[in-house]
Design a protein around this motif. Sequence first.
Motif, short mmCIF file in Angstrom:
data_model
loop_
_atom_site.label_atom_id
_atom_site.label_comp_id
_atom_site.label_asym_id
_atom_site.label_seq_id
_atom_site.Cartn_x
_atom_site.Cartn_y
_atom_site.Cartn_z
N SER A 48 -8.16 36.46 -67.16
CA SER A 48 -8.93 36.23 -68.38
C SER A 48 -10.08 37.22 -68.41
O SER A 48 -10.69 37.49 -67.37
N TRP A 49 -10.41 37.73 -69.59
CA TRP A 49 -11.51 38.67 -69.70
C TRP A 49 -12.36 38.36 -70.93
O TRP A 49 -11.90 37.77 -71.90
N SER A 50 -13.62 38.76 -70.81
CA SER A 50 -14.57 38.52 -71.90
C SER A 50 -15.66 39.58 -71.86
O SER A 50 -15.87 40.22 -70.84
N TYR A 59 -5.95 46.56 -75.24
CA TYR A 59 -6.23 46.56 -73.80
C TYR A 59 -5.05 47.14 -73.03
O TYR A 59 -3.90 47.08 -73.49
N ASP A 85 -6.94 40.75 -79.79
CA ASP A 85 -7.22 39.31 -79.85
C ASP A 85 -6.65 38.56 -78.64
O ASP A 85 -6.88 37.36 -78.50
N THR A 87 -7.05 37.82 -74.88
CA THR A 87 -8.09 37.96 -73.85
C THR A 87 -7.73 37.21 -72.58
O THR A 87 -8.59 36.96 -71.73
N SER A 88 -6.45 36.87 -72.43
CA SER A 88 -5.99 36.28 -71.18
C SER A 88 -4.48 36.42 -71.08
O SER A 88 -3.78 36.55 -72.10
N ALA A 133 -10.55 48.26 -71.86
CA ALA A 133 -10.69 48.16 -73.31
C ALA A 133 -10.44 49.53 -73.90
O ALA A 133 -10.92 50.55 -73.38
#
Length: 172
Positions: A48-50, A59, A85, A87-88, A133
């Motif tokens: 997971s990324w944020s 990504y 959109d 993110t995991s 990113a």
Amino acid sequence: MLNRDPYADLPELPTFTLTSEDITDGQPLPTAQVTESLGGSDTSPQLSWSGAPEGTKSYVVTCFDPDAPTPSGYWHWCVSNIPADVTSLDTGAAAQPPQGATTHRTDGGSDAFEGAAPPPGHGAHRYIFCVTAVDTDHLDVEGASPAVVNFNLFFHGIGRAMLTGTHEETED
């Protein structure tokens, strides 16, 4: 083990956060992330990324072993064109990447995740999971090797998040 930083010669990018329910930064990889021939299951970890930078349009996710006994390390996983959109990735997502994503052949010739497999007695290897990113929604890298994908990131990467697991096989 060479103990070099494979990202040291690349442009410095803003960092963001990468976490996993399966792996812990700096710790040995669980058996699931080890290759089947060594008792594992070649299962890609949950990631997971944020906090990716503004302007992120897609990504790239990779797993790289810089300690492999080759001049170029060893690519264990590479998926590009993951929509912004997303993110995991769930555990095992390498077998079913997100819609629109592009998988790339590992150095072992697989389109899937290849688990850790250092030569016995070669010492602990690092497995760097990196989420980059990207400033475009589509890199034109279909059929490209992970090295070529990462060459494109030299020009299109705008942020980077990493987790590193380790694995060592002892000689019998």
